[in-house]
Design a protein around this motif. Structure first.
Motif, PDB file in Angstrom:
ATOM      1  N   VAL A 188      34.234  36.653  34.564  1.00  9.89           N
ATOM      2  CA  VAL A 188      35.237  35.830  35.258  1.00  9.89           C
ATOM      3  C   VAL A 188      36.620  36.450  35.119  1.00  9.89           C
ATOM      4  N   VAL A 189      36.976  36.905  33.928  1.00 14.58           N
ATOM      5  CA  VAL A 189      38.286  37.523  33.703  1.00 14.58           C
ATOM      6  C   VAL A 189      38.428  38.794  34.540  1.00 14.58           C
ATOM      7  N   ILE A 190      37.385  39.622  34.577  1.00 15.14           N
ATOM      8  CA  ILE A 190      37.432  40.868  35.352  1.00 15.14           C
ATOM      9  C   ILE A 190      37.584  40.570  36.842  1.00 15.14           C
ATOM     10  N   ILE A 191      36.839  39.585  37.336  1.00 17.56           N
ATOM     11  CA  ILE A 191      36.919  39.236  38.759  1.00 17.56           C
ATOM     12  C   ILE A 191      38.307  38.712  39.104  1.00 17.56           C
ATOM     13  N   LEU A 192      38.861  37.821  38.269  1.00 17.78           N
ATOM     14  CA  LEU A 192      40.208  37.299  38.532  1.00 17.78           C
ATOM     15  C   LEU A 192      41.262  38.392  38.447  1.00 17.78           C
ATOM     16  N   GLU A 193      41.119  39.276  37.459  1.00 17.73           N
ATOM     17  CA  GLU A 193      42.078  40.377  37.319  1.00 17.73           C
ATOM     18  C   GLU A 193      42.016  41.306  38.529  1.00 17.73           C
ATOM     19  N   LYS A 194      40.816  41.586  39.004  1.00 20.72           N
ATOM     20  CA  LYS A 194      40.647  42.457  40.169  1.00 20.72           C
ATOM     21  C   LYS A 194      41.233  41.794  41.419  1.00 20.72           C
ATOM     22  N   ALA A 195      40.968  40.511  41.604  1.00 25.08           N
ATOM     23  CA  ALA A 195      41.515  39.787  42.754  1.00 25.08           C
ATOM     24  C   ALA A 195      43.047  39.777  42.702  1.00 25.08           C
ATOM     25  N   PHE A 196      43.591  39.544  41.513  1.00 20.78           N
ATOM     26  CA  PHE A 196      45.043  39.536  41.325  1.00 20.78           C
ATOM     27  C   PHE A 196      45.634  40.908  41.656  1.00 20.78           C
ATOM     28  N   SER A 197      44.972  41.969  41.211  1.00 22.99           N
ATOM     29  CA  SER A 197      45.436  43.334  41.466  1.00 22.99           C
ATOM     30  C   SER A 197      45.396  43.661  42.958  1.00 22.99           C
ATOM     31  N   ILE A 198      44.334  43.278  43.633  1.00 29.40           N
ATOM     32  CA  ILE A 198      44.222  43.543  45.072  1.00 29.40           C
ATOM     33  C   ILE A 198      45.311  42.813  45.838  1.00 29.40           C
ATOM     34  N   LEU A 239      54.145  35.451  43.359  1.00 29.70           N
ATOM     35  CA  LEU A 239      53.653  35.349  44.725  1.00 29.70           C
ATOM     36  C   LEU A 239      52.155  35.634  44.776  1.00 29.70           C
ATOM     37  N   ALA A 240      51.688  36.586  43.979  1.00 33.80           N
ATOM     38  CA  ALA A 240      50.256  36.896  43.921  1.00 33.80           C
ATOM     39  C   ALA A 240      49.466  35.699  43.390  1.00 33.80           C
ATOM     40  N   ILE A 241      50.006  35.007  42.397  1.00 34.96           N
ATOM     41  CA  ILE A 241      49.340  33.824  41.849  1.00 34.96           C
ATOM     42  C   ILE A 241      49.276  32.712  42.894  1.00 34.96           C
ATOM     43  N   VAL A 242      50.369  32.512  43.620  1.00 37.73           N
ATOM     44  CA  VAL A 242      50.399  31.480  44.663  1.00 37.73           C
ATOM     45  C   VAL A 242      49.383  31.809  45.758  1.00 37.73           C
ATOM     46  N   ILE A 243      49.329  33.072  46.170  1.00 37.46           N
ATOM     47  CA  ILE A 243      48.368  33.474  47.209  1.00 37.46           C
ATOM     48  C   ILE A 243      46.945  33.307  46.708  1.00 37.46           C
ATOM     49  N   LEU A 244      46.677  33.693  45.460  1.00 39.79           N
ATOM     50  CA  LEU A 244      45.338  33.524  44.879  1.00 39.79           C
ATOM     51  C   LEU A 244      44.961  32.046  44.826  1.00 39.79           C
ATOM     52  N   PHE A 245      45.926  31.200  44.491  1.00 36.07           N
ATOM     53  CA  PHE A 245      45.691  29.756  44.473  1.00 36.07           C
ATOM     54  C   PHE A 245      45.295  29.257  45.861  1.00 36.07           C
ATOM     55  N   PHE A 246      46.036  29.670  46.886  1.00 40.12           N
ATOM     56  CA  PHE A 246      45.734  29.207  48.237  1.00 40.12           C
ATOM     57  C   PHE A 246      44.414  29.781  48.753  1.00 40.12           C
ATOM     58  N   ILE A 247      44.071  31.002  48.365  1.00 43.95           N
ATOM     59  CA  ILE A 247      42.777  31.568  48.770  1.00 43.95           C
ATOM     60  C   ILE A 247      41.643  30.752  48.157  1.00 43.95           C
ATOM     61  N   THR A 248      41.767  30.397  46.874  1.00 44.64           N
ATOM     62  CA  THR A 248      40.718  29.600  46.239  1.00 44.64           C
ATOM     63  C   THR A 248      40.671  28.188  46.812  1.00 44.64           C
ATOM     64  N   LEU A 249      41.838  27.639  47.190  1.00 48.81           N
ATOM     65  CA  LEU A 249      41.881  26.324  47.829  1.00 48.81           C
ATOM     66  C   LEU A 249      41.149  26.368  49.169  1.00 48.81           C
ATOM     67  N   ILE A 250      41.425  27.386  49.959  1.00 51.54           N
ATOM     68  CA  ILE A 250      40.754  27.536  51.260  1.00 51.54           C
ATOM     69  C   ILE A 250      39.253  27.739  51.058  1.00 51.54           C
TER      70      ILE A 250
END
Length: 192
Positions: A25-35, A61-72
């Motif tokens: 889970v940490v690796i996936i979140l870190e990778k998504a954050f990096s992308i 901004l990356a955290i906000v975008i990641l939040f909205f992607i997971t919300l969608i």
């Protein structure tokens, strides 16, 4: 059982059932954050230079975008067409993640999803009763029951049992697993 064999068994269980899923889970979140950071990097010249709460604007901004992607994604998963794909993914891919089925049942319980087929049960064998989780029941009068082992309740034994020897408990799965983690302490209050 030799004491050092028990220690190695516990180490392996902790590694495979706790550390590995957590690390994934940490690796996936870190990778998504990096992308996401790489994708929005070109607009950094248009962002204010001062950060908020000591963090730069790009990570925020990356955290906000990641939040909205997971919300969608959460809204998308609720769609009827997607719900037909999820069982296929669970059967072919997600079952490879240790403890996924148990975790999914507990999440369904927390969010009030009544489609969860898993139920807390008591199974009688030779005047002895054992706590278990009924995974499914078929029309031939048999049930698949998982018997969790203390202390983690994620590993255990799986048995096909006649459904008439099962008593369904009015107890949530999280309460049952907490009871098993405590080696049955407080179990007498569940039996009526």
């Amino acid at each position: 059982m030799v004491w050092y064999f028990k220690i190695w068994t516990l180490v392996l269980k902790g590694l495979l059932l706790f550390m590995l899923p957590l690390i994934l889970v940490v690796i996936i979140l870190e990778k998504a954050f990096s992308i996401i950071q790489k994708l929005i990097h070109p607009i950094t010249t248009h962002l204010p230079q001062e950060g908020i709460f000591g963090a730069g604007m790009l990570p925020l901004l990356a955290i906000v975008i990641l939040f909205f992607i997971t919300l969608i994604a959460g809204v998308w998963i609720e769609k009827k067409k997607v719900k037909t794909i999820i069982p296929f993914l669970e059967d072919k891919l997600l079952v490879l993640i240790p403890g996924y089925t148990l975790l999914k049942s507990r999440v369904n319980e927390v969010f009030g999803d009544l489609d969860s087929k898993c139920k807390s049960v008591l199974v009688g064998e030779n005047d002895q009763w054992k706590f278990g989780i009924e995974i499914e029941r078929n029309e031939n009068g048999y049930s698949m029951v998982f018997f969790p082992d203390p202390p983690d309740a994620k590993s255990g034994e799986l048995k096909m049992i006649k459904s008439d020897s099962i008593k369904i408990l009015e107890v949530s799965m999280s309460s049952l697993t907490n009871l098993i983690k405590k080696y049955g302490l407080g179990s007498t209050s569940l039996i009526k």
